[in-house]
Design an enzyme around this catalytic site. Sequence first.
Site, PDB file in Angstrom:
ATOM      1  N   HIS A   1      -5.750   6.094   2.123  1.00  0.00           N
ATOM      2  CA  HIS A   1      -5.838   7.526   3.014  1.00  0.00           C
ATOM      3  C   HIS A   1      -6.514   8.874   3.787  1.00  0.00           C
ATOM      4  O   HIS A   1      -7.337  10.052   3.414  1.00  0.00           O
ATOM      5  CB  HIS A   1      -4.256   8.739   2.884  1.00  0.00           C
ATOM      6  CG  HIS A   1      -3.169   8.111   3.599  1.00  0.00           C
ATOM      7  ND1 HIS A   1      -2.836   7.819   4.990  1.00  0.00           N
ATOM      8  CD2 HIS A   1      -2.803   6.986   3.268  1.00  0.00           C
ATOM      9  CE1 HIS A   1      -1.740   7.558   5.351  1.00  0.00           C
ATOM     10  NE2 HIS A   1      -1.490   6.447   4.112  1.00  0.00           N
TER      11      HIS A   1
ATOM     12  N   HIS B   1       1.565   9.137  -2.350  1.00  0.00           N
ATOM     13  CA  HIS B   1       2.068   8.052  -1.891  1.00  0.00           C
ATOM     14  C   HIS B   1       0.693   7.335  -3.108  1.00  0.00           C
ATOM     15  O   HIS B   1       1.123   6.395  -3.251  1.00  0.00           O
ATOM     16  CB  HIS B   1       2.977   7.917  -0.714  1.00  0.00           C
ATOM     17  CG  HIS B   1       2.054   8.047   0.049  1.00  0.00           C
ATOM     18  ND1 HIS B   1       1.678   8.645   1.427  1.00  0.00           N
ATOM     19  CD2 HIS B   1       2.343   6.347   0.162  1.00  0.00           C
ATOM     20  CE1 HIS B   1       1.099   8.166   2.033  1.00  0.00           C
ATOM     21  NE2 HIS B   1       1.046   6.689   1.242  1.00  0.00           N
TER      22      HIS B   1
ATOM     23  N   ASP C   1      -4.253   0.110   9.754  1.00  0.00           N
ATOM     24  CA  ASP C   1      -2.727   1.305   9.113  1.00  0.00           C
ATOM     25  C   ASP C   1      -2.876   2.281  10.916  1.00  0.00           C
ATOM     26  O   ASP C   1      -2.082   2.101  11.742  1.00  0.00           O
ATOM     27  CB  ASP C   1      -3.108   1.711   7.993  1.00  0.00           C
ATOM     28  CG  ASP C   1      -1.934   2.846   7.413  1.00  0.00           C
ATOM     29  OD1 ASP C   1      -0.733   1.880   8.203  1.00  0.00           O
ATOM     30  OD2 ASP C   1      -1.853   3.005   6.567  1.00  0.00           O
TER      31      ASP C   1
ATOM     32  N   LYS D   1       5.522   5.799  -1.569  1.00  0.00           N
ATOM     33  CA  LYS D   1       7.129   6.602  -0.651  1.00  0.00           C
ATOM     34  C   LYS D   1       8.136   5.837  -1.655  1.00  0.00           C
ATOM     35  O   LYS D   1       9.315   6.728  -1.491  1.00  0.00           O
ATOM     36  CB  LYS D   1       7.185   5.700   0.315  1.00  0.00           C
ATOM     37  CG  LYS D   1       5.698   5.981   1.093  1.00  0.00           C
ATOM     38  CD  LYS D   1       5.797   5.401   2.671  1.00  0.00           C
ATOM     39  CE  LYS D   1       4.655   6.195   3.759  1.00  0.00           C
ATOM     40  NZ  LYS D   1       4.529   5.948   4.852  1.00  0.00           N
TER      41      LYS D   1
ATOM     42  N   HIS E   1       1.039  -1.289  -0.346  1.00  0.00           N
ATOM     43  CA  HIS E   1      -0.132   0.126   0.026  1.00  0.00           C
ATOM     44  C   HIS E   1       0.596   1.323  -0.247  1.00  0.00           C
ATOM     45  O   HIS E   1       0.377   2.149  -0.422  1.00  0.00           O
ATOM     46  CB  HIS E   1      -1.027   0.200   0.893  1.00  0.00           C
ATOM     47  CG  HIS E   1      -0.353  -0.059   2.473  1.00  0.00           C
ATOM     48  ND1 HIS E   1       0.462  -1.266   3.151  1.00  0.00           N
ATOM     49  CD2 HIS E   1      -0.186   1.119   3.171  1.00  0.00           C
ATOM     50  CE1 HIS E   1       0.890  -0.769   3.986  1.00  0.00           C
ATOM     51  NE2 HIS E   1       0.659   0.137   4.571  1.00  0.00           N
ATOM     52  N   ASP E   2       2.565   1.098   0.861  1.00  0.00           N
ATOM     53  CA  ASP E   2       2.810   2.703   0.954  1.00  0.00           C
ATOM     54  C   ASP E   2       3.814   2.361  -0.405  1.00  0.00           C
ATOM     55  O   ASP E   2       5.234   3.397  -0.326  1.00  0.00           O
ATOM     56  CB  ASP E   2       3.270   2.501   1.941  1.00  0.00           C
ATOM     57  CG  ASP E   2       2.715   3.327   2.704  1.00  0.00           C
ATOM     58  OD1 ASP E   2       1.471   3.967   1.954  1.00  0.00           O
ATOM     59  OD2 ASP E   2       2.342   3.564   4.139  1.00  0.00           O
TER      60      ASP E   2
HETATM   61 FE   LIG Z   1      -0.309   5.395   3.065  1.00  0.00          FE
END
Ligand SMILES: [Fe+2]
Length: 334
Positions: free
Chosen positions: A245, A220, A273, A195, A191-192
């Site tokens: 988010h 991101h 999260d 980044k 999911h990240d």
């Molecule tokens: Fe995130």
Amino acid sequence: MKFTPPLSGTILVADDNASNRELLDELLAAQGFTVITASDGAATLQELSRTQIDLVLLDVMMPHLNGFQVCEKIKANPDTYLIPVIMITALSDKQDRLEGIKVGADDFLTRPVDRTELLARVGSLLKLKQRTDELERAESVLFSLARSIEGKDPYTHGHCERLAEYSARLGKQLGLSEDQITALHRAGVVHDVGKIAVPDAILLKPGPLTPDEWTIMREHSVVGERICAPLKSFRLVLPIIRHHHEKFDGSGYPDGLRGENIPVTARVLQIVDVYDALTTIRPYKPAFSITDALQTMKLEVAKGWWDPHIFDQFEQLARSGNANFLSRGASAGS
Ligand SMILES: [Fe+2]
């Protein structure tokens, strides 16, 4: 006319009858396949655990573990479930076929085995396996990339794996489909991944971010979606990456989605999260206890940030005494 196999591969032939094994061995070896044989169910599973097998030809009638039981174990194991299994059944035994379908067999052959039919079925399943392998390699590159980004920050160590496990568990509790749970598992890890586009000076900054830095950080989720978009098998993962988010009241990013317009899988992942961030030590805060983390999240639900129903289910799960779920330092009583 000589049959030309389109592929090479390692085939495991499992049969308790030696002459059956030899027959298949000779036939397949003559076509250029590497053949390994096993004479019972336990030996079959042992071979699968130590050798890279591309296809299994499985006799139904074997002592100890029969073919159905072996097939069920192959398909239940994440390391082997993508290996195609052809079950060899008695001619016209419908019950055997039904049982085979139930345990996940990919195809069937009847005895006496017809050479042309055998080679045709083996060839087509190996072709499919090759494509799956290519896809798996692409997925594992993404997973490695995601883990390497996580690895930059000592404070988030293990975050991806925990998220994958917890969000899949919460998804199950909510009665989501198998496909959605698989997507949650993958999204937990990747999911990240976006980044990668965030400079280390921002990603690892110990203090609060400036508004400009936040703008970069917030990209991101969209970048992550773009990175994973070419993978068709990530169709259900993409909305989780993009929307993890968002906030229930519409104040999140990137699209300001509100309420149930946020995909349910994204709402599941974000609860987990947030919980993981709260219960983990960070440069700017200690690790919260389970009670404090849940209390904080409850306040955030009241503010309109998280889905109240999913949070309730999560709280039940977190308080259910499942030690595994909460095994990292946080404890319910403190
Ligand atoms: Fe995130």
